[in-house]
Design a protein around this motif. Structure first.
Motif, PDB file in Angstrom:
ATOM      1  N   VAL A 211      31.370  40.313  34.308  1.00  0.00           N
ATOM      2  CA  VAL A 211      31.987  39.111  34.863  1.00  0.00           C
ATOM      3  C   VAL A 211      31.070  38.578  35.960  1.00  0.00           C
ATOM      4  N   PRO A 212      31.071  37.269  36.192  1.00  0.00           N
ATOM      5  CA  PRO A 212      30.244  36.715  37.260  1.00  0.00           C
ATOM      6  C   PRO A 212      30.594  37.358  38.606  1.00  0.00           C
ATOM      7  N   SER A 213      29.575  37.526  39.433  1.00  0.00           N
ATOM      8  CA  SER A 213      29.763  38.265  40.683  1.00  0.00           C
ATOM      9  C   SER A 213      30.481  37.469  41.759  1.00  0.00           C
ATOM     10  N   ASP A 214      30.854  36.219  41.472  1.00  0.00           N
ATOM     11  CA  ASP A 214      31.575  35.448  42.473  1.00  0.00           C
ATOM     12  C   ASP A 214      33.086  35.469  42.250  1.00  0.00           C
ATOM     13  N   LEU A 215      33.572  36.264  41.288  1.00  0.00           N
ATOM     14  CA  LEU A 215      35.018  36.375  41.124  1.00  0.00           C
ATOM     15  C   LEU A 215      35.617  37.096  42.333  1.00  0.00           C
ATOM     16  N   THR A 216      36.783  36.629  42.760  1.00  0.00           N
ATOM     17  CA  THR A 216      37.443  37.219  43.918  1.00  0.00           C
ATOM     18  C   THR A 216      38.226  38.469  43.502  1.00  0.00           C
ATOM     19  N   PRO A 217      38.602  39.327  44.442  1.00  0.00           N
ATOM     20  CA  PRO A 217      39.474  40.450  44.104  1.00  0.00           C
ATOM     21  C   PRO A 217      40.764  40.004  43.414  1.00  0.00           C
ATOM     22  N   ALA A 218      41.308  38.867  43.821  1.00  0.00           N
ATOM     23  CA  ALA A 218      42.525  38.371  43.161  1.00  0.00           C
ATOM     24  C   ALA A 218      42.262  38.043  41.698  1.00  0.00           C
ATOM     25  N   HIS A 219      41.067  37.509  41.398  1.00  0.00           N
ATOM     26  CA  HIS A 219      40.709  37.232  40.002  1.00  0.00           C
ATOM     27  C   HIS A 219      40.672  38.529  39.187  1.00  0.00           C
ATOM     28  N   LEU A 220      40.144  39.587  39.781  1.00  0.00           N
ATOM     29  CA  LEU A 220      40.083  40.866  39.064  1.00  0.00           C
ATOM     30  C   LEU A 220      41.489  41.386  38.766  1.00  0.00           C
ATOM     31  N   THR A 221      42.392  41.237  39.716  1.00  0.00           N
ATOM     32  CA  THR A 221      43.774  41.655  39.486  1.00  0.00           C
ATOM     33  C   THR A 221      44.402  40.864  38.343  1.00  0.00           C
ATOM     34  N   GLU A 222      44.134  39.567  38.295  1.00  0.00           N
ATOM     35  CA  GLU A 222      44.666  38.744  37.213  1.00  0.00           C
ATOM     36  C   GLU A 222      44.171  39.242  35.858  1.00  0.00           C
ATOM     37  N   ILE A 223      42.884  39.597  35.789  1.00  0.00           N
ATOM     38  CA  ILE A 223      42.318  40.101  34.538  1.00  0.00           C
ATOM     39  C   ILE A 223      42.973  41.421  34.157  1.00  0.00           C
ATOM     40  N   ARG A 224      43.169  42.292  35.128  1.00  0.00           N
ATOM     41  CA  ARG A 224      43.717  43.609  34.827  1.00  0.00           C
ATOM     42  C   ARG A 224      45.184  43.568  34.396  1.00  0.00           C
ATOM     43  N   ARG A 225      45.829  42.460  34.591  1.00  0.00           N
ATOM     44  CA  ARG A 225      47.206  42.321  34.106  1.00  0.00           C
ATOM     45  C   ARG A 225      47.274  42.033  32.613  1.00  0.00           C
ATOM     46  N   VAL A 226      46.115  41.697  32.007  1.00  0.00           N
ATOM     47  CA  VAL A 226      46.136  41.385  30.572  1.00  0.00           C
ATOM     48  C   VAL A 226      45.168  42.222  29.749  1.00  0.00           C
ATOM     49  N   SER A 227      44.235  42.942  30.388  1.00  0.00           N
ATOM     50  CA  SER A 227      43.220  43.666  29.624  1.00  0.00           C
ATOM     51  C   SER A 227      42.802  44.947  30.329  1.00  0.00           C
ATOM     52  N   ALA A 228      42.595  45.994  29.521  1.00  0.00           N
ATOM     53  CA  ALA A 228      42.098  47.277  30.036  1.00  0.00           C
ATOM     54  C   ALA A 228      40.629  47.493  29.705  1.00  0.00           C
ATOM     55  N   ALA A 229      39.972  46.509  29.101  1.00  0.00           N
ATOM     56  CA  ALA A 229      38.568  46.667  28.713  1.00  0.00           C
ATOM     57  C   ALA A 229      37.697  46.870  29.947  1.00  0.00           C
ATOM     58  N   PRO A 230      36.757  47.836  29.914  1.00  0.00           N
ATOM     59  CA  PRO A 230      35.890  48.068  31.063  1.00  0.00           C
ATOM     60  C   PRO A 230      35.172  46.801  31.518  1.00  0.00           C
ATOM     61  N   MET A 231      35.017  46.692  32.819  1.00  0.00           N
ATOM     62  CA  MET A 231      34.396  45.531  33.451  1.00  0.00           C
ATOM     63  C   MET A 231      33.069  45.952  34.077  1.00  0.00           C
ATOM     64  N   ASP A 232      32.058  45.088  33.954  1.00  0.00           N
ATOM     65  CA  ASP A 232      30.768  45.311  34.599  1.00  0.00           C
ATOM     66  C   ASP A 232      30.608  44.267  35.696  1.00  0.00           C
ATOM     67  N   LEU A 233      30.208  44.691  36.897  1.00  0.00           N
ATOM     68  CA  LEU A 233      30.091  43.750  38.006  1.00  0.00           C
ATOM     69  C   LEU A 233      28.853  44.063  38.838  1.00  0.00           C
ATOM     70  N   TYR A 234      28.010  43.049  39.024  1.00  0.00           N
ATOM     71  CA  TYR A 234      26.873  43.193  39.921  1.00  0.00           C
ATOM     72  C   TYR A 234      27.376  43.269  41.359  1.00  0.00           C
ATOM     73  N   VAL A 235      27.232  44.430  41.992  1.00  0.00           N
ATOM     74  CA  VAL A 235      27.532  44.545  43.409  1.00  0.00           C
ATOM     75  C   VAL A 235      26.526  43.727  44.208  1.00  0.00           C
ATOM     76  N   GLU A 236      25.285  43.743  43.758  1.00  0.00           N
ATOM     77  CA  GLU A 236      24.270  42.813  44.253  1.00  0.00           C
ATOM     78  C   GLU A 236      23.731  42.080  43.039  1.00  0.00           C
ATOM     79  N   ALA A 237      23.814  40.760  43.067  1.00  0.00           N
ATOM     80  CA  ALA A 237      23.431  39.966  41.908  1.00  0.00           C
ATOM     81  C   ALA A 237      22.029  39.394  42.076  1.00  0.00           C
TER      82      ALA A 237
END
Length: 328
Positions: A211-237
């Motif tokens: 997922v793009p590295s500018d998604l907010t923590p709230a965006h991640l929560t929204e995703i986790r309410r519909v999908s359990a697929a592993p997520m990849d995130l650049y901690v430093e992009a």
């Protein structure tokens, strides 16, 4: 849609938030995290996070990464490459496969032609046209050619940047054209930015999604309410993905986004795709520095009491995921 969940076996304690308890003493305490925001998902091994080192462009860079990871004690679950299968010889791929296997690390190679390297003019415009997607049947064919070649040489993870290529390769592994255990990873350059699109990519065959590295923590929560697929995130992009540095958020990103691959890109570094010997020095230097960034992040997690929950080394499978019926 039936959501498959792999629950965390033992809830991890909430990490110490950055600046605490000093800020509480000064009357600037952070609000308590909402337990409802904590992801209910985990990897099938029970872990909530894994480590990926990206932009490892060949055997020599892989050797540098492994040497530096041993020196700095940085655990690695996955190595990924960005230039593409077509930029590596059979001997180079075989060497990378064997080297990664010796350390029980998943090796992920990028497939096929991309719009940014194609003859289409639209990607050069301000709108960037179709971006990295595969333009025309021939581009899809190139991606499939790469996938077949790479898996025949032992590669078990393929990186894709097109929805049609993703669905085609998912069908190919179901049909036995490529091994059924092959995992498919969605590139950050087409990464989904909302829960609806994230769920669609999962159903198209994605086993992990950048997922793009500018998604907010709230965006991640929204995703986790519909999908359990592993997520990849650049901690430093990298700069071409925004150049974001989110070190102090790692504990919260894991809490909200698990199961999560922590990726360590490098801001303020020149682009190296497609890699060749003319870029050797910068490629090896940046590969080494990505591992060091990983060490800094792991140290930060430990200081905040958020370093529990890492998947066992050697783990690579995503767990049970939702897919579209293949006859549709």
């Amino acid at each position: 849609m039936t959501l498959q969940r792999t629950p965390v076996t033992e809830p991890s304690p909430l990490p110490r938030q950055p600046g605490e308890p000093a800020l509480s003493t000064l009357g600037l305490a952070a609000p308590s995290p909402d337990p409802a925001d904590t992801s209910p998902h985990a990897f099938p091994d029970g872990g909530t996070w894994r480590v990926e080192i990206p932009s490892v462009e060949g055997p020599e860079a892989l050797g540098v990464v492994l040497k530096e990871s041993a020196r700095l004690d940085v655990p690695i679950h996955r190595i990924s490459q960005g230039s593409g299968v077509w930029m590596l010889s059979d001997a180079e791929i075989t060497e990378m496969v064997e080297t990664a296997a010796e350390r029980d690390i998943e090796l992920c190679l990028f497939t096929g032609p991309r719009g940014t390297w194609d003859t289409g003019a639209s990607v050069r415009t301000d709108s960037h046209g179709a971006g990295l997607r595969a333009r025309g049947r021939d581009a899809v064919a190139g991606c499939v050619e790469d996938a077949v070649r790479a898996t025949e040489l032992g590669v078990k993870c393929l990186l894709v940047a097109d929805e049609g290529v993703l669905w085609t390769l998912h069908r190919a592994r179901s049909a036995g054209i490529i091994p059924g255990g092959t995992t498919l990873k969605v590139s950050a350059l087409i990464g989904p930015v909302n829960p609806a699109s994230y769920a669609v990519y999962e159903r198209l065959g994605a086993d992990s999604l950048n997922v793009p590295s500018d998604l907010t923590p709230a965006h991640l929560t929204e995703i986790r309410r519909v999908s359990a697929a592993p997520m990849d995130l650049y901690v430093e992009a990298p700069d071409d993905l925004g150049g974001y540095v989110r070190m102090y958020e790692i504990g919260e990103l894991i809490r909200r986004g698990a199961p999560l691959y922590l990726k360590f890109g490098l801001a303020k570094a020149p682009g190296i795709y497609p890699y060749g010997a003319h870029l050797r020095d910068i490629t090896l230097d940046t590969a080494r520095e990505r591992v060091r960034r990983g060490r800094l992040a792991l140290d930060l997690l430990a200081r905040h009491g958020a370093d529990t929950g890492m998947s066992p080394l050697g783990s690579r499978l995503p767990g049970d995921l939702n897919r579209f019926p293949e006859g549709s």
